[in-house]
Design an enzyme around this catalytic site. Sequence first.
Site, PDB file in Angstrom:
ATOM      1  N   ASP A  93       0.853  -1.196   0.000  1.00 21.29           N
ATOM      2  CA  ASP A  93       0.000   0.000   0.000  1.00 21.29           C
ATOM      3  C   ASP A  93       0.887   1.244   0.000  1.00 21.29           C
ATOM      4  O   ASP A  93       1.692   1.441   0.902  1.00 21.29           O
ATOM      5  CB  ASP A  93      -0.897  -0.026   1.229  1.00 21.29           C
ATOM      6  CG  ASP A  93      -1.689   1.266   1.419  1.00 21.29           C
ATOM      7  OD1 ASP A  93      -1.926   1.958   0.411  1.00 21.29           O
ATOM      8  OD2 ASP A  93      -2.044   1.569   2.571  1.00 21.29           O
ATOM      9  N   ASN A 153      -0.336   4.550  -0.243  1.00 21.67           N
ATOM     10  CA  ASN A 153      -0.960   5.810   0.195  1.00 21.67           C
ATOM     11  C   ASN A 153      -1.612   5.750   1.571  1.00 21.67           C
ATOM     12  O   ASN A 153      -2.289   6.694   1.982  1.00 21.67           O
ATOM     13  CB  ASN A 153      -1.981   6.291  -0.844  1.00 21.67           C
ATOM     14  CG  ASN A 153      -3.102   5.293  -1.071  1.00 21.67           C
ATOM     15  OD1 ASN A 153      -3.228   4.313  -0.342  1.00 21.67           O
ATOM     16  ND2 ASN A 153      -3.917   5.542  -2.081  1.00 21.67           N
ATOM     17  N   ASP A 180      -4.105   3.942   2.759  1.00 26.21           N
ATOM     18  CA  ASP A 180      -5.541   3.695   2.923  1.00 26.21           C
ATOM     19  C   ASP A 180      -5.834   2.259   3.343  1.00 26.21           C
ATOM     20  O   ASP A 180      -6.992   1.871   3.493  1.00 26.21           O
ATOM     21  CB  ASP A 180      -6.314   4.049   1.657  1.00 26.21           C
ATOM     22  CG  ASP A 180      -5.984   3.139   0.465  1.00 26.21           C
ATOM     23  OD1 ASP A 180      -5.092   2.271   0.595  1.00 26.21           O
ATOM     24  OD2 ASP A 180      -6.622   3.312  -0.594  1.00 26.21           O
ATOM     25  N   ASP A 209      -1.914  -1.230  -3.817  1.00 27.60           N
ATOM     26  CA  ASP A 209      -2.216  -0.504  -5.050  1.00 27.60           C
ATOM     27  C   ASP A 209      -1.075  -0.642  -6.042  1.00 27.60           C
ATOM     28  O   ASP A 209      -0.024  -1.228  -5.746  1.00 27.60           O
ATOM     29  CB  ASP A 209      -2.503   0.970  -4.743  1.00 27.60           C
ATOM     30  CG  ASP A 209      -1.468   1.591  -3.808  1.00 27.60           C
ATOM     31  OD1 ASP A 209      -0.264   1.322  -3.987  1.00 27.60           O
ATOM     32  OD2 ASP A 209      -1.873   2.340  -2.896  1.00 27.60           O
ATOM     33  N   ASP A 240      -5.047 -10.492 -15.277  1.00 26.65           N
ATOM     34  CA  ASP A 240      -6.138 -11.422 -15.038  1.00 26.65           C
ATOM     35  C   ASP A 240      -7.303 -11.045 -15.950  1.00 26.65           C
ATOM     36  O   ASP A 240      -7.721  -9.881 -15.977  1.00 26.65           O
ATOM     37  CB  ASP A 240      -6.584 -11.351 -13.581  1.00 26.65           C
ATOM     38  CG  ASP A 240      -6.707 -12.720 -12.940  1.00 26.65           C
ATOM     39  OD1 ASP A 240      -7.264 -13.612 -13.606  1.00 26.65           O
ATOM     40  OD2 ASP A 240      -6.254 -12.893 -11.800  1.00 26.65           O
ATOM     41  N   ASP A 280      -9.427 -16.355 -16.061  1.00 24.44           N
ATOM     42  CA  ASP A 280     -10.158 -16.905 -14.934  1.00 24.44           C
ATOM     43  C   ASP A 280     -11.286 -17.823 -15.397  1.00 24.44           C
ATOM     44  O   ASP A 280     -12.081 -17.451 -16.268  1.00 24.44           O
ATOM     45  CB  ASP A 280     -10.719 -15.737 -14.109  1.00 24.44           C
ATOM     46  CG  ASP A 280     -11.319 -16.173 -12.798  1.00 24.44           C
ATOM     47  OD1 ASP A 280     -10.561 -16.614 -11.919  1.00 24.44           O
ATOM     48  OD2 ASP A 280     -12.546 -16.042 -12.647  1.00 24.44           O
ATOM     49  N   GLU A 331      -7.078 -20.731 -16.626  1.00 22.62           N
ATOM     50  CA  GLU A 331      -7.479 -21.366 -15.374  1.00 22.62           C
ATOM     51  C   GLU A 331      -8.698 -22.216 -15.657  1.00 22.62           C
ATOM     52  O   GLU A 331      -9.728 -21.711 -16.125  1.00 22.62           O
ATOM     53  CB  GLU A 331      -7.809 -20.315 -14.309  1.00 22.62           C
ATOM     54  CG  GLU A 331      -8.083 -20.961 -12.947  1.00 22.62           C
ATOM     55  CD  GLU A 331      -9.066 -20.192 -12.085  1.00 22.62           C
ATOM     56  OE1 GLU A 331      -8.947 -20.269 -10.848  1.00 22.62           O
ATOM     57  OE2 GLU A 331      -9.973 -19.529 -12.625  1.00 22.62           O
ATOM     58  N   HIS A 349      -4.268 -16.973  -4.946  1.00 19.73           N
ATOM     59  CA  HIS A 349      -5.209 -16.207  -4.123  1.00 19.73           C
ATOM     60  C   HIS A 349      -6.418 -17.024  -3.684  1.00 19.73           C
ATOM     61  O   HIS A 349      -7.170 -16.581  -2.804  1.00 19.73           O
ATOM     62  CB  HIS A 349      -5.673 -14.971  -4.898  1.00 19.73           C
ATOM     63  CG  HIS A 349      -6.444 -15.315  -6.145  1.00 19.73           C
ATOM     64  ND1 HIS A 349      -5.850 -15.867  -7.259  1.00 19.73           N
ATOM     65  CD2 HIS A 349      -7.761 -15.208  -6.440  1.00 19.73           C
ATOM     66  CE1 HIS A 349      -6.758 -16.079  -8.186  1.00 19.73           C
ATOM     67  NE2 HIS A 349      -7.926 -15.697  -7.714  1.00 19.73           N
ATOM     68  N   ASP A 350      -6.621 -18.201  -4.274  1.00 22.26           N
ATOM     69  CA  ASP A 350      -7.754 -19.054  -3.924  1.00 22.26           C
ATOM     70  C   ASP A 350      -7.351 -20.246  -3.051  1.00 22.26           C
ATOM     71  O   ASP A 350      -8.200 -21.067  -2.704  1.00 22.26           O
ATOM     72  CB  ASP A 350      -8.427 -19.594  -5.191  1.00 22.26           C
ATOM     73  CG  ASP A 350      -9.252 -18.540  -5.901  1.00 22.26           C
ATOM     74  OD1 ASP A 350      -9.725 -17.602  -5.237  1.00 22.26           O
ATOM     75  OD2 ASP A 350      -9.425 -18.661  -7.138  1.00 22.26           O
TER      76      ASP A 350
END
Length: 567
Positions: free
Chosen positions: A24, A26, A28, A32, A101, A209, A268, A340-341
């Site tokens: 990150d 910034n 928040d 990003d 992706d 995907d 995928e 990520h899964d």
Amino acid sequence: MRQARRDWFRSAVVYQVYPRSFADSNGDGIGDIPGIIGKLDYLKRLGVDVVWLSPVYRSPHDDNGYDISDYQDIDPVFGSLADLNELIAGLHQRGMKLIMDLVVNHTSDEHPWFAESRASKDSPKRDWYWWRPARPGCQPGVPGAEPNNWGSFFSGPAWQYDEATGEYFLHLFSKKQPDLNWENAEVRAAVYSMMNWWLDRGVDGFRMDVINFISKDPSLPDGPVRGGGLYGDGAASFISGPRIHEYLHEMHEQVFSGRDGALLTVGEMPGVTVEDAALFTDPERAEVDMVFQFEHVGLDHDGSKWKPKRLRLTDLKASLGRWQDGLAERGWNSLYWGNHDQPRVVSRFGDDGAYRETSAKMLAGILHLHRGTPYIYQGEELGMTNMAFASIAEHRDIEVLNHYREATETLNEAPAVVLAAIAPLNRDNARTPVQWVAGPDGGFTTGTPWIAVNPNAAEINAEEQAGQDDSVLNFYRRLIALRHGMPIVAQGDFTMLLPDDESVYAFTRTYEGTELLVLGNFTPREQTVDIGDPLWAGAERILGNYPDAHGLDLRAWEFTALIRSTN
């Protein structure tokens, strides 16, 4: 027919960035694109060749960006198109590529295409999605009236009733992710146009995907109901459906044909068979370069990821070995433990306690020395572990939240029991932020992170490992260098050894008068290895996860790679 294609990706290593959790810039609390740009030198030192970027398109983030509302813009939470241009340039300057992706089985329900499709039954885009009336004789909008009995991957029915038009739309995932109707040629043309737009901007390819879900049996028949479930399994009607090869070949002709052969296309494909994968990845058929398959990550649960069971090493070897054999003559494998899964591999297949570093290295060595292109999921190169979530309130994944609600409210399961079942394999395990330093929130952000940082960042972080020669991070660097520097790793034949051994993973690679023996102990106990060739005991060790060689007898979670000449 596609042009003669360079096979550069055989010696390449791909690194997946899940931007929300990477870095990150910034404050928040959300990762990003500028945060990624700030870590490009880290990726260069690691040695990877390709960065796969999970979705950064505009999105309402019902499924963390896999629900896209504008394919040709960047969501402000991640930055801007100018930031992405800078990322592409920065990668290219460092000799790396970027693949995006591509999520085109479905869009967000906030995409303008769907808004127009939903506007009326007479909309020119009505047929861009799967709209159907209620079952004959049923009252629309009540349970059981859905057009078929398919269940959503995110719990509940795969159909959402729309009161304005009195029909249902199909969503294999969230109800905010309506499925596109690829039977409509206008849909395909719009997707291809968008893909060309990205390639023209300098993107080097796509990871697609659930791309083998895009072709569905137009009759949408009911699926079997198994195990007392509430909904049916429609997989036979949409996994590698009737026109999938036609669509992927058409995509190649409309998007990739005539472009630089250095592009990369990865499909995928949940539920894909070895036989179909050989067709998908056969260069002569001009479809995709490689597929992501899920067979090996389904071996440690009983039909549902919420019913985990112990992995049998013989099952893992049989699965991966079958894929090695099935794509040996044509096609190509993707090699991965995590993404990520999937949960963190060292917690899943290794030992995330006393032997965390040793088992993380062993798992890396075994995977990367198979035949295929290896993928590293962010933080895997540090040996990051699963997270101990104390309550459902700490979770963020829609799949987890939907399952928990259904299990506790509809099935009346005890919350503690559901949480315990969720813990090992849930997707939030992989989505905790990358641990860069030992300081607050692992250096991921100066704000409040969107999902908690694992408290073990004080012990597991990139800054500390960069300066330790024997760290997991530096082991990955050596492993990647092997693939780049030794043709046998990228090009060699593969032979599985000891297929019935429940403790030791063993195989050889052979290429042009050289043979490589790879051994991995999947237990905390010493193992005596007998591969029927005692001469290997005196071979040169080119990589291991212990500081000294130990012949063919393996210590706890030991990995060793030996090489010899066969001339």
